[in-house]
Scaffold this motif. Sequence first.
Motif, short mmCIF file in Angstrom:
data_model
loop_
_atom_site.label_atom_id
_atom_site.label_comp_id
_atom_site.label_asym_id
_atom_site.label_seq_id
_atom_site.Cartn_x
_atom_site.Cartn_y
_atom_site.Cartn_z
N MET A 1 72.19 48.83 13.58
CA MET A 1 73.15 49.65 14.30
C MET A 1 74.23 48.76 14.90
O MET A 1 74.01 47.60 15.19
N ARG A 2 75.43 49.30 15.13
CA ARG A 2 76.49 48.46 15.64
C ARG A 2 77.28 49.17 16.72
O ARG A 2 77.37 50.41 16.74
N SER A 3 77.87 48.42 17.63
CA SER A 3 78.67 48.97 18.70
C SER A 3 80.10 48.47 18.52
O SER A 3 80.48 47.42 19.03
N MET A 4 80.91 49.20 17.77
CA MET A 4 82.27 48.77 17.48
C MET A 4 83.04 49.98 16.97
O MET A 4 82.47 51.02 16.63
N VAL A 5 84.37 49.84 16.94
CA VAL A 5 85.21 50.91 16.41
C VAL A 5 84.82 51.16 14.96
O VAL A 5 84.68 50.25 14.16
N GLY A 6 84.65 52.42 14.59
CA GLY A 6 84.27 52.74 13.22
C GLY A 6 82.78 52.85 13.02
O GLY A 6 82.33 53.12 11.92
N THR A 7 82.01 52.67 14.11
CA THR A 7 80.55 52.73 13.97
C THR A 7 80.09 54.09 13.47
O THR A 7 79.27 54.18 12.57
N VAL A 8 80.59 55.15 14.07
CA VAL A 8 80.09 56.49 13.75
C VAL A 8 80.34 56.86 12.29
O VAL A 8 79.39 57.24 11.59
N PRO A 9 81.56 56.78 11.78
CA PRO A 9 81.74 57.13 10.36
C PRO A 9 80.96 56.22 9.42
O PRO A 9 80.47 56.67 8.37
N TRP A 10 80.85 54.93 9.74
CA TRP A 10 80.11 54.00 8.90
C TRP A 10 78.63 54.39 8.85
O TRP A 10 78.01 54.43 7.79
N LEU A 11 78.06 54.70 10.01
CA LEU A 11 76.66 55.10 10.05
C LEU A 11 76.43 56.43 9.33
O LEU A 11 75.42 56.60 8.63
N LEU A 12 77.35 57.37 9.50
CA LEU A 12 77.18 58.67 8.85
C LEU A 12 77.30 58.56 7.34
O LEU A 12 76.53 59.20 6.60
N LEU A 13 78.23 57.76 6.86
CA LEU A 13 78.34 57.54 5.41
C LEU A 13 77.07 56.87 4.90
O LEU A 13 76.53 57.26 3.85
N SER A 14 76.59 55.87 5.61
CA SER A 14 75.38 55.17 5.19
C SER A 14 74.17 56.10 5.21
O SER A 14 73.31 56.05 4.32
N ALA A 15 74.11 56.98 6.22
CA ALA A 15 73.01 57.93 6.29
C ALA A 15 73.00 58.86 5.08
O ALA A 15 71.94 59.16 4.53
N ALA A 16 74.18 59.30 4.66
CA ALA A 16 74.27 60.17 3.48
C ALA A 16 73.78 59.44 2.23
O ALA A 16 73.07 60.00 1.40
#
Length: 427
Positions: A1-16
């Motif tokens: 997991m990461r705490s930086m700008v762009g974290t949410v879309p990156w995690l959501l794409l990776s989750a998919a």
Amino acid sequence: MRSMVGTVPWLLLSAALVLFMTPGLAFFYGGLVKAKSVVSMMMLSFGSMGLVGVLWMLYGFNQAFVDGSSADWIPEILGNAFSDFALGGAAADAFAGDGDAAVVLASAAFGSTFAIITVALVSGAIADRARFFPWLVFVGLFSTLVYFPVASWVFSFVVDGDGVTTFTGWIGQLGTHLGYDVGTIDFAGGTAVHINAGAAALALALVLGKRAGGFTKEDAVPHNVPLVLIGAAILWFGWFGFNGGAATTDGGAALIYVNTIVCPAAAALGFIVVEHFKDGKATAVGAASGIVAGLVAITPSCANLNPFWSIVLGLVAGAVCAFAIDLKYKLGFDDSLDVVGLHLVAGFIGTIYVGFFAIDTGLFTGGSFEQVIVQVIPAFAVAIYSFVVAFVIAKIIDATIGFRVKEEDEVAGIDSVQHGGGAYAFD
């Protein structure tokens, strides 16, 4: 997991991407079994998606990512699931525009996909003979008592006010506990996912026993090789999210992606070369199995290996697993689809290998033997814990409601008995 700008879309794409891996696994497993049990085999994966997905959101995320020192050795069994449903609060906060709450929800989505596929992997050991609803009972208990706690040991962390991430599980803190300057490297789940699933698969194979009607290499003929190859391709595609989702920098993500390409590519070569000299021919299923072995092996070390050493790892993992999958015939346990031979063996190889070749800290790349020690201990600890608990759970299920189908149903084909119909209609 990461705490930086762009974290949410990156995690959501990776989750998919990672969620897509479980249907890919269903295709991979489904092609390997007999035509009369392909629906049953694929339903074990889809059943895991349903149940684990719900349990993770109810309490698994809170159990795996408990806050503070409680994650150090023994996590809270139910976290704060029912007294303070953290995801419910995060959902409201995220809707109101709270960025931190959005990261929590994205992390929960990403983590759920790991939990789902870890449990689904186990099902390959009991193909052709497991009842569906006892399997779901196992899934619920194994998730709660094994995967969620082990995930907390490996992945649980806190982030301080300066943005510094500190792993709080005992595996994440092992180097500190031992007074070392290095910590355990398991970036994407060599222990929590693959060793965990492989050890549980061995336990289930022993509890359920051998399939009826034959247990030889000649009997293990896949009914649909193209389905196996499609499944392997989907797994490889999804694995970029599996390995890359926790990347914290663009450079780190790029290295992970390169390693996720070269290691399974090399492993496929290593596997089919061994096949050629051992059996006289390189098979399509062998190539697909080699790819999976390489993906498993690179999982813990994808962010910590030079690509050259990733190629070497792939060659070693592919070649060793080509021999390892035949051990079940010599040792007498019916691991139907080689979960032990691929995930447990390649998981051990990848987890320990990084102790020797990790960038800057490996024994042969500028470090000391300390990195090897903090790799070996978690590998064996997770394997032993997973095997013992899975064995006990499976034994209890088998002794109470019965885990295995009747022999006559197994011989006739369990798709119609368990799910009301087969995979193919020819009229």
